[in-house]
Scaffold this motif. Structure first.
Motif, PDB file in Angstrom:
ATOM      1  N   THR A  49       0.850  -1.262  -0.369  1.00 27.05           N
ATOM      2  CA  THR A  49       0.018   0.018   0.158  1.00 27.05           C
ATOM      3  C   THR A  49       0.979   1.492  -0.216  1.00 27.05           C
ATOM      4  N   GLN A  89      -6.925  -0.022  -0.605  1.00 30.78           N
ATOM      5  CA  GLN A  89      -7.609  -1.173   0.104  1.00 30.78           C
ATOM      6  C   GLN A  89      -8.320  -1.216   0.633  1.00 30.78           C
ATOM      7  N   ASP A 165      -5.142  -1.231  -5.417  1.00 28.21           N
ATOM      8  CA  ASP A 165      -4.827  -2.118  -4.168  1.00 28.21           C
ATOM      9  C   ASP A 165      -5.319  -3.025  -3.319  1.00 28.21           C
ATOM     10  N   GLU A 166      -4.656  -4.629  -3.499  1.00 28.46           N
ATOM     11  CA  GLU A 166      -5.805  -5.709  -3.102  1.00 28.46           C
ATOM     12  C   GLU A 166      -7.201  -5.717  -3.868  1.00 28.46           C
TER      13      GLU A 166
HETATM   14 MG   LIG Z   1      -2.722  -3.040   1.815  1.00 27.16          MG
END
Ligand SMILES: [Mg+2]
Ligand SMILES: Nc1ncnc2c1ncn2[C@@H]1O[C@H](COP(=O)(O)OP(=O)(O)OP(=O)(O)O)[C@@H](O)[C@H]1O
Lengths: 327, 255
Positions: A49, A89, A165-166
């Motif tokens: 991140t 995220q 992000d993810e």
């Molecule tokens: Mg992260």
């Protein structure tokens, strides 16, 4: 092809003066080719991140340099913001607005023409299976629905570079598949994608290149196939009632198949190419010994294996993930 | 530039949706001033002798207290944005910091206009007898909005700076007490001398005096309403500008 995102020697530390905690990023180098997908793979706390936030102009690096489409992320932040989209995220949608209102707002803020916003919103709501819930407040959505809406918001513009992000953490397999399809579609239209993930499978499906982060640096980088080759193949894993049983079966297996079976407690592992014929022959050998395994499965290399193989230690804090059966 | 206006209007629409759909907050914003009004008039009203109907004296004060409290709630809304992913996403877009905050501020102005109307309504039911021309009403409402404006910008700044919803909530409490140390509920000359200095010179006092002399001239306690009004306007615009600029800077600096 030219690199559209570059990072050179990025350093970042959140440590307060006098504290001895190690830096989060410690000389991270990366390159994303134009039109490609790069997956940044790493466990919790690896600095994924942090890297994304630096590249998307939200955070200044302590040292090092990063560019997006040739623009420096610190000095030309405004220019960078015009061509990227970030889906962080943390989900970024308003619970008190409906799904459609959330997307429409983002479309207007991205300065798309109103007509385009209307069409694009409808298109994305359908693509993410949210059309029925479009006029419901997001407060009433499930976690997965929120995540999907959030991802849709990042796709409103057709950005040159998309940071995810993810993106699939917390999604069920169907939604995950839908996201992958959408990402492939945007890549086909020429968008470059910078993705972080904890799942090797996701990197495998989407990315041309994978970078493994560990200790604030890229520990390994290559195509998914290259990385997996470094880790080893899939294996048939058999769990017996006792280590003694495992000890009896392993030598027989080694003799019958050409490859060495390894024993770990009550567990025996034989490398496999995953083909039906090979798996069946392994199982026949086991059956012939008369020792009945308690459980067996075919396991592809997981992030754990990749980490273990490439960094010599297991990443910390990772949620346990159930083993996957290779196709 | 054209984008700036469009962005502000987009964020204002959002702010209004967030505010108007937060039923709990609306109930609090209306009930709280009504209860305070009831308390002042019924409980303290008998004890305070200022030579005229106390409700005429106290209503402008309660209105400002309510407006201050309502405006301070913006700190919570901004804090929520900062700690959710929302600000991360907005900051990765070519949207200026000021735009994001101005949506909340515009929403706060509209919300407080509505709650102010309700409190006026209740106080009139309870016996508040304003004697103001339409123009004076307009001026009074304008004054209240200026007051709401600077408190809201201060609240936005606080929302950007604090790191928890509790801290943001604490701020609205603090703002609610500001009018107590002014001429809102009792004439300043009844305060102990050390407080009087503060009460006479803090920004709430000229605002209250202005609203009061516009709406209920007979209970006005100032000799020079025009001068006081000018002072009130200068206070509100000055503080509004100061906090708007600081909030924008703090927003950009927080990373
Ligand atoms: Mg992260
Ligand atoms: N603003 C911050 N202040 C202090 N520490 C931070 C901050 N942001 C990140 N960190 C720390 O930096 C480290 C890396 O965080 P980061 O969020 O980049 O990890 P990640 O790889 O994204 O992990 P995850 O998979 O859990 O999302 C963590 O130890 C985290 O506590």
């Amino acid at each position: 092809m030219a690199a559209i995102v570059t990072a050179e020697g990025l350093h970042k530390s959140f440590a307060r003066r006098g504290s001895t905690s190690p830096p989060v990023l410690d000389g991270l180098d990366l390159e994303l080719e134009e039109g490609a997908v790069l997956a940044l793979l790493g466990p919790n706390g690896a600095g994924k991140t942090t890297t994304v936030r630096i590249l998307s102009t939200l955070l200044r690096p302590d040292a090092g340099r990063a560019t997006v489409a040739g623009f420096d992320v610190v000095r030309d932040a405004r220019r960078v913001r015009e061509i990227i989209s970030l889906t962080g995220q943390q989900v970024a949608v308003d619970g008190k607005q409906t799904g459609a209102e959330n997307l429409t707002m983002m479309g207007h803020l991205a300065h798309l023409p109103r007509r385009v916003v209307r069409d694009r919103v409808a298109e994305l709501l359908t693509a993410f299976d949210l059309a029925d819930a479009a006029s419901r407040r997001v407060d009433t959505y499930s976690g997965g629905m929120r995540r999907r809406l959030d991802l849709a918001a990042g796709l409103l513009t057709r950005p040159r570079i998309m940071f995810l992000d993810e993106p699939t953490t917390g999604l069920d397999p169907r939604s995950r598949q839908a996201l992958w399809d959408v990402v492939r579609a945007v890549v086909d239209e020429g968008t470059s994608v910078f993705l972080t993930t904890q799942y090797l499978e996701e990197a495998d499906r989407l990315a041309q290149r994978v970078a493994l982060v560990d200790g604030g640096r890229v520990a390994a980088e290559g195509t998914p196939a290259q990385l997996k080759r470094q880790v080893g193949e899939a294996g048939v894993e058999l769990t017996f009632v006792s280590p003694a049983d495992a000890g009896r079966v392993a030598p027989v297996l080694t003799a019958a198949t050409v490859t060495a079976a390894t024993v770990d407690g009550a567990r025996v592992r034989v490398p496999t190419d995953g083909s039906v014929a090979h798996v069946r022959s392994v199982l026949s050998v086991v059956e012939a010994t008369g020792v009945v395994p308690e459980h067996w499965e075919v396991r592809a290399p997981t992030l754990d294996d990749v980490f273990l193989a490439l960094t010599g230690h297991v990443g910390q804090d990772r949620p346990a993930r159930s083993a996957e059966v290779a196709a | 530039m054209t984008y700036l206006l469009r962005d502000v209007s987009t964020m204002t629409v959002r702010g209004l949706r967030l505010v108007s759909r937060d039923v709990d907050a609306i109930i609090t914003a209306v009930l709280l001033p009504v209860i305070i009004l009831l308390m002042f008039v019924l409980v303290f009203g008998g004890a305070v002798d200022i030579g005229t109907d106390y409700i005429n004296y106290v209503t402008p004060g309660v209105i400002l207290l309510a407006a201050g409290f309502g405006a301070a709630n913006t700190a919570l809304a901004v804090e929520r944005d900062m700690s959710s992913g929302m600000v991360e996403r907005l900051r990765s877009m070519p949207v200026t910091a000021w735009t994001v905050l101005s949506g909340h501020v515009a929403a706060s102005l509209v919300k407080n206009l509505v709650t102010t109307a309700v409190v006026f309504g209740v106080s009139i039911l309870m016996g508040f007898r304003p004697e103001a021309t339409p123009l004076e009403w307009l001026a009074a409402v304008g004054m209240i909005l200026l007051f709401v404006g600077w408190i809201t910008w201060l609240a936005a700044l606080v929302g950007v700076l604090v790191r928890s919803p509790d801290a943001a909530g604490g701020f609205s409490f603090f703002v609610m007490f500001l009018p107590y140390v002014s001429s809102a509920f009792v004439p300043v000359d009844t305060l102990p001398s050390w407080l009087r200095g503060f009460a006479e010179h803090q920004p709430v006092t000229p605002v209250i005096e202005t609203v009061r002399s516009l709406l209920a001239g007979d209970v006005a306690t100032v000799a020079d309403p025009g001068g006081v009004a000018a002072l009130a306007i200068i206070w509100c615009l000055g503080l509004g500008l100061l906090f708007a600029v600081s909030a924008g800077l703090a927003f950009r600096a927080r990373r």
